[in-house]
Motif scaffolding. Structure first.
Motif, PDB file in Angstrom:
ATOM      1  N   GLU A  82       2.219  -3.750 -13.480  1.00  7.06           N
ATOM      2  CA  GLU A  82       2.561  -4.586 -12.253  1.00  7.06           C
ATOM      3  C   GLU A  82       2.097  -3.726 -11.094  1.00  7.06           C
ATOM      4  O   GLU A  82       1.533  -4.247 -10.128  1.00  7.06           O
ATOM      5  N   LEU A  83       2.010  -2.142 -11.323  1.00  9.52           N
ATOM      6  CA  LEU A  83       1.631  -1.299 -10.199  1.00  9.52           C
ATOM      7  C   LEU A  83       0.008  -1.725 -10.032  1.00  9.52           C
ATOM      8  O   LEU A  83      -0.497  -1.720  -8.937  1.00  9.52           O
ATOM      9  N   PHE A  84      -0.514  -1.583 -11.233  1.00 12.51           N
ATOM     10  CA  PHE A  84      -2.269  -2.000 -11.006  1.00 12.51           C
ATOM     11  C   PHE A  84      -2.290  -3.167 -10.465  1.00 12.51           C
ATOM     12  O   PHE A  84      -3.258  -3.103  -9.667  1.00 12.51           O
ATOM     13  N   THR A  85      -1.714  -4.067 -10.736  1.00 12.92           N
ATOM     14  CA  THR A  85      -1.902  -5.516 -10.118  1.00 12.92           C
ATOM     15  C   THR A  85      -1.646  -5.609  -8.739  1.00 12.92           C
ATOM     16  O   THR A  85      -2.371  -6.239  -7.861  1.00 12.92           O
ATOM     17  N   ALA A  86      -0.874  -4.913  -8.366  1.00 17.40           N
ATOM     18  CA  ALA A  86      -0.491  -4.562  -6.692  1.00 17.40           C
ATOM     19  C   ALA A  86      -1.499  -4.063  -6.041  1.00 17.40           C
ATOM     20  O   ALA A  86      -1.894  -4.385  -5.046  1.00 17.40           O
ATOM     21  N   VAL A  87      -2.360  -3.011  -6.625  1.00 20.33           N
ATOM     22  CA  VAL A  87      -3.317  -2.466  -6.145  1.00 20.33           C
ATOM     23  C   VAL A  87      -4.567  -3.594  -5.948  1.00 20.33           C
ATOM     24  O   VAL A  87      -5.162  -3.450  -5.186  1.00 20.33           O
ATOM     25  N   GLY A  90      -4.153  -5.890  -3.142  1.00 19.03           N
ATOM     26  CA  GLY A  90      -4.002  -5.190  -1.930  1.00 19.03           C
ATOM     27  C   GLY A  90      -2.708  -4.945  -1.318  1.00 19.03           C
ATOM     28  O   GLY A  90      -2.511  -4.698  -0.277  1.00 19.03           O
ATOM     29  N   GLU A  91      -1.622  -5.028  -2.251  1.00 16.72           N
ATOM     30  CA  GLU A  91      -0.340  -4.828  -1.985  1.00 16.72           C
ATOM     31  C   GLU A  91       0.034  -3.248  -1.844  1.00 16.72           C
ATOM     32  O   GLU A  91       1.223  -2.777  -1.238  1.00 16.72           O
ATOM     33  N   LEU A  92      -0.692  -2.502  -2.668  1.00 14.74           N
ATOM     34  CA  LEU A  92      -0.453  -1.139  -2.836  1.00 14.74           C
ATOM     35  C   LEU A  92      -1.542  -0.421  -2.753  1.00 14.74           C
ATOM     36  O   LEU A  92      -2.960  -0.892  -3.257  1.00 14.74           O
ATOM     37  N   SER A  93      -1.815   0.850  -1.997  1.00 12.12           N
ATOM     38  CA  SER A  93      -3.191   1.649  -1.881  1.00 12.12           C
ATOM     39  C   SER A  93      -3.127   2.254  -3.052  1.00 12.12           C
ATOM     40  O   SER A  93      -2.367   2.707  -3.896  1.00 12.12           O
ATOM     41  N   THR A  94      -4.448   2.779  -3.242  1.00 10.87           N
ATOM     42  CA  THR A  94      -4.651   3.639  -4.549  1.00 10.87           C
ATOM     43  C   THR A  94      -3.912   5.143  -4.496  1.00 10.87           C
ATOM     44  O   THR A  94      -3.216   5.787  -5.158  1.00 10.87           O
ATOM     45  N   ASP A  95      -3.681   5.515  -3.180  1.00  5.08           N
ATOM     46  CA  ASP A  95      -2.928   6.687  -2.752  1.00  5.08           C
ATOM     47  C   ASP A  95      -1.510   6.538  -3.343  1.00  5.08           C
ATOM     48  O   ASP A  95      -0.691   7.343  -3.767  1.00  5.08           O
ATOM     49  N   GLN A  96      -0.832   5.234  -2.711  1.00  2.17           N
ATOM     50  CA  GLN A  96       0.602   4.933  -3.190  1.00  2.17           C
ATOM     51  C   GLN A  96       0.789   5.010  -4.814  1.00  2.17           C
ATOM     52  O   GLN A  96       1.658   5.319  -5.283  1.00  2.17           O
ATOM     53  N   LEU A  97      -0.217   4.270  -5.422  1.00  8.24           N
ATOM     54  CA  LEU A  97      -0.339   4.413  -6.958  1.00  8.24           C
ATOM     55  C   LEU A  97      -0.162   5.598  -7.426  1.00  8.24           C
ATOM     56  O   LEU A  97       0.437   5.895  -8.171  1.00  8.24           O
TER      57      LEU A  97
END
Length: 107
Positions: A82-87, A90-97
């Motif tokens: 789910e987190l990777f899909t958000a990246v 574009g809903e989540l940055s790689t830094d946030q991941l």
């Protein structure tokens, strides 16, 4: 999705200034150009092109990261997917991941 309007090459040449103004507009859509009303080329704003390029790069990076994890014989959890899909979208940055994934495993 509806079929795009396609300008003939003649229409495009005659209305070049108007076409450029149209794609520069923040709400402007890409303009398709072609022969016999079949799209052969697209004119879009630089910002639209950059958005598409960045989205493709994010999807490719996520696919490579997941492939690397799976090559090691591991399968990401549904939460990690789910987190990777958000990246990827574009809903989540790689830094946030990078912050969120390890934090999930700290006890």
């Amino acid at each position: 999705m509806r079929a795009p309007e396609v300008l003939s090459v003649r229409e495009f040449r005659a209305g070049l200034a108007a076409t450029l103004k149209r794609v520069r507009d923040p709400s402007g859509r890409p303009v398709f150009i072609g022969a016999h009303r079949r799209p052969e080329a697209v004119v879009m704003s630089v910002s639209q092109y950059q958005e598409l390029s960045e989205a493709a790069e994010r999807r490719e990076a996520v696919a490579e990261a997941l492939a690397s994890v799976r090559a090691e014989g591991l399968e990401p959890s549904p939460e990690d997917l789910e987190l990777f899909t958000a990246v990827a979208v574009g809903e989540l940055s790689t830094d946030q991941l990078r912050e969120r994934v390890p934090a999930r495993y700290v006890r």
